[in-house]
Design a protein around this motif. Structure first.
Motif, PDB file in Angstrom:
ATOM      1  N   UNK A 274       0.812  -1.214   0.000  1.00 30.93           N
ATOM      2  CA  UNK A 274       0.000   0.000   0.000  1.00 30.93           C
ATOM      3  C   UNK A 274       0.847   1.266   0.000  1.00 30.93           C
ATOM      4  N   UNK A 275       2.165   1.128   0.093  1.00 29.32           N
ATOM      5  CA  UNK A 275       3.052   2.286   0.042  1.00 29.32           C
ATOM      6  C   UNK A 275       3.036   2.861  -1.367  1.00 29.32           C
ATOM      7  N   UNK A 276       3.176   4.148  -1.482  1.00 33.08           N
ATOM      8  CA  UNK A 276       3.174   4.810  -2.790  1.00 33.08           C
ATOM      9  C   UNK A 276       4.065   4.059  -3.778  1.00 33.08           C
ATOM     10  N   UNK A 277       3.486   3.689  -4.911  1.00 29.19           N
ATOM     11  CA  UNK A 277       4.210   2.915  -5.914  1.00 29.19           C
ATOM     12  C   UNK A 277       3.994   1.426  -5.800  1.00 29.19           C
ATOM     13  N   UNK A 278       3.340   0.958  -4.710  1.00 31.95           N
ATOM     14  CA  UNK A 278       3.090  -0.456  -4.507  1.00 31.95           C
ATOM     15  C   UNK A 278       1.869  -0.944  -5.265  1.00 31.95           C
ATOM     16  N   UNK A 279       1.689  -2.270  -5.252  1.00 28.53           N
ATOM     17  CA  UNK A 279       0.608  -2.886  -6.031  1.00 28.53           C
ATOM     18  C   UNK A 279      -0.771  -2.447  -5.571  1.00 28.53           C
ATOM     19  N   UNK A 281      -1.400   0.516  -3.933  1.00 31.71           N
ATOM     20  CA  UNK A 281      -1.360   1.937  -3.577  1.00 31.71           C
ATOM     21  C   UNK A 281      -2.626   2.679  -3.991  1.00 31.71           C
ATOM     22  N   UNK A 282      -3.279   2.213  -5.057  1.00 30.52           N
ATOM     23  CA  UNK A 282      -4.465   2.913  -5.565  1.00 30.52           C
ATOM     24  C   UNK A 282      -5.770   2.235  -5.183  1.00 30.52           C
ATOM     25  N   UNK A 283      -5.707   1.185  -4.364  1.00 32.54           N
ATOM     26  CA  UNK A 283      -6.927   0.425  -4.078  1.00 32.54           C
ATOM     27  C   UNK A 283      -7.682   0.919  -2.856  1.00 32.54           C
ATOM     28  N   UNK A 284      -7.036   1.644  -1.985  1.00 28.95           N
ATOM     29  CA  UNK A 284      -7.712   2.063  -0.757  1.00 28.95           C
ATOM     30  C   UNK A 284      -8.416   3.402  -0.965  1.00 28.95           C
ATOM     31  N   UNK A 287      -6.335   6.413  -0.126  1.00 26.66           N
ATOM     32  CA  UNK A 287      -5.079   6.597  -0.828  1.00 26.66           C
ATOM     33  C   UNK A 287      -3.964   5.681  -0.328  1.00 26.66           C
ATOM     34  N   UNK A 288      -2.749   6.028  -0.694  1.00 25.47           N
ATOM     35  CA  UNK A 288      -1.587   5.199  -0.380  1.00 25.47           C
ATOM     36  C   UNK A 288      -0.927   5.648   0.926  1.00 25.47           C
ATOM     37  N   UNK A 289      -0.057   4.823   1.417  1.00 25.89           N
ATOM     38  CA  UNK A 289       0.818   5.205   2.528  1.00 25.89           C
ATOM     39  C   UNK A 289       1.908   6.086   1.928  1.00 25.89           C
ATOM     40  N   UNK A 290       1.932   7.346   2.308  1.00 24.26           N
ATOM     41  CA  UNK A 290       2.872   8.282   1.692  1.00 24.26           C
ATOM     42  C   UNK A 290       4.288   8.084   2.241  1.00 24.26           C
ATOM     43  N   UNK A 291       5.259   8.586   1.505  1.00 24.86           N
ATOM     44  CA  UNK A 291       6.662   8.299   1.817  1.00 24.86           C
ATOM     45  C   UNK A 291       7.473   9.565   2.026  1.00 24.86           C
ATOM     46  N   UNK A 292       8.603   9.398   2.667  1.00 22.73           N
ATOM     47  CA  UNK A 292       9.628  10.427   2.832  1.00 22.73           C
ATOM     48  C   UNK A 292      10.935   9.849   2.327  1.00 22.73           C
ATOM     49  N   UNK A 293      11.666  10.597   1.517  1.00 24.49           N
ATOM     50  CA  UNK A 293      12.959  10.126   1.020  1.00 24.49           C
ATOM     51  C   UNK A 293      13.987  10.161   2.138  1.00 24.49           C
ATOM     52  N   UNK A 294      14.949   9.231   2.089  1.00 21.66           N
ATOM     53  CA  UNK A 294      15.909   9.070   3.187  1.00 21.66           C
ATOM     54  C   UNK A 294      16.942  10.178   3.264  1.00 21.66           C
ATOM     55  N   UNK A 295      17.140  10.928   2.170  1.00 25.24           N
ATOM     56  CA  UNK A 295      18.059  12.061   2.217  1.00 25.24           C
ATOM     57  C   UNK A 295      19.474  11.768   1.790  1.00 25.24           C
TER      58      UNK A 295
END
Length: 431
Positions: A274-279, A281-284, A287-295
């Motif tokens: 369900x994380x953004x970009x996952x299989x 992600x668009x079914x709920x 919306x998706x579980x949003x992400x933060x980049x590691x930096x």
């Protein structure tokens, strides 16, 4: 000065090894009077301490080797005297338990020879000549007929398990029990419209909130282990109970993997899908579980951990936790803030988890590693995020008929899982 052995010291006379309290007499190692032995021990200990005191006084100047040997000889004397006293105490105790006096050896000479033969094998001819009493020294562990049968090899009646890591996600997520073949939940998108108007202004229609249903599919996990009836009957280990516990453990491991990464085909839908970009992600509906980049490429930075924490809405913060595998945990432990303080703090209280930025840390062994593209770190309220649906607990069918002479343990469990609210969880994706 030539070093003297203990035996030589004894032969040298009372001036070296005789306790002063015995007034020039040799220490009697064969004394049978306990009172005499006690007196000799006390005297020997006193002289040993006197010699040692003198040695300590002269140690900075010049140590007389004779004093050292004398001290060693006295220590040996004390040990032997104490052993003799202990042996007599045992004999008297045995006599009291038996209700009679101590019975002397019938043949002291033979007993001495037998003891020597039994210890080192010497004097065999004399022993054989004296075997009219019927005593033999032929018992051997290496020979089954001569006693080996009585010394079986001891074996461990437990089983050492190979390591299989089980995810604690079931303890962290919400779990419900259902009595039908499936489960669905209705979601409100809260998209009702509104507007400000004047006293006589028209009131056009506003948007109406929508309701969406989400279904949890139920999958089944099974095992069909077998054991022969003879093994079940004869094993000193309860094979039936052991197999059952092993199967339950394996089920726990497999469902933990599915709760994180399952594809939904005959198994739960994993949280990471369900994380953004996952299989999923668009079914709920939310919306998706949003992400933060590691930096940082292939790494995690402190600033981005802070960003991850503050990306979670306030309403989910009170029960929020970090979720990661052990290797990622090791990486996080090394991070510091701008003041040079570690952002991870260990726990010094039993049963309490360590904390990262004041939030508990939970180790999930099936989480991805810190590598580019992986969602290696989760932060949020798992109980609000993920829902596990149990249709049936573990059921075992004992089947002795299908595959004789084996008894099969056909074991099943029906369970589903999926994200209940993706807004309660955030993920960090490694850059």
């Amino acid at each position: 000065m030539k070093k003297m052995t203990h035996a030589a010291l004894l032969a040298a006379g009372a001036a070296i090894v005789t306790p002063r309290a015995i007034a020039g007499q040799r220490v009697r190692m064969d004394a049978t009077d306990p009172k005499v032995l006690i007196e000799q021990i006390q005297a020997a200990v006193k002289e040993m301490r006197d010699v040692n005191d003198q040695r300590l006084k002269t140690i900075e100047a010049k140590v007389d080797p004779l004093d050292v040997e004398k001290l060693n000889a006295l220590a040996t004397t004390v040990t032997e005297l104490q052993a003799s006293l202990d042996a007599q105490a045992k004999q008297f105790a045995a006599a009291r338990l038996g209700g009679g006096d101590v019975t002397p050896f019938q043949d002291p000479d033979y007993s001495k020879k037998f003891a020597t033969y039994f210890r080192d094998g010497t004097g065999e001819a004399e022993i054989k000549a004296a075997q009219k009493t019927g005593i033999r020294a032929a018992l051997s562990e290496g020979s089954s007929a001569n006693g080996g049968y009585t010394t079986p090899v001891e074996w461990d009646r437990t089983i050492t398990d190979a390591l299989k890591l089980v995810s604690p996600i079931r303890q962290e997520a919400a779990v419900i029990q259902i009595s039908t073949v499936g489960f669905s939940r209705v979601y409100n998108d809260r998209s009702v419209g509104s507007g400000w108007v004047g006293e006589t202004a028209s009131r056009p229609a506003t948007t109406t909130p929508g309701l969406t249903s989400l279904t949890w599919a139920i999958g089944e996990i099974y095992a069909n282990a077998a054991a022969s009836q003879d093994l079940l009957d004869d094993s000193l280990i309860d094979i039936s109970a052991w197999l059952t516990s092993e199967i339950e453990y394996e089920f726990a491991r497999q469902e933990g993997i599915a709760f994180l990464s399952g594809d939904g085909t005959n198994k739960p839908n994993g949280l990471l899908t369900y994380v953004t970009g996952g299989a999923n992600a668009a079914t709920h509906p939310f919306g998706a579980i949003t992400t933060t980049a590691s930096g940082a490429t292939g790494a995690i930075t402190t600033d981005k951990v802070v960003d991850l924490v503050y990306s979670l809405p306030t309403m989910f913060q009170p029960n929020a936790k970090f979720f990661m595998n052990r290797a990622s945990f090791g990486t996080i432990m090394k991070l510091k803030n701008g003041q040079g303080n570690y952002i991870w703090q260990p726990s010094f209280q039993a049963g309490q988890p360590s904390t990262l930025m004041a939030a508990p840390v939970v180790e999930l062994p099936d989480m991805p590693a810190v590598a580019t593209g992986n969602a290696a770190l989760l932060y949020g309220d798992m109980r609000r995020t993920y829902l596990i649906v149990d249709r049936m607990g573990v059921r075992t069918l004992r089947d002795p008929y299908t595959n004789k002479p084996y008894v099969q343990f056909y074991t099943t469990k029906r369970v589903g899982g999926g994200v209940n609210n993706p807004q309660a969880m955030k993920a960090m994706v490694i850059a």
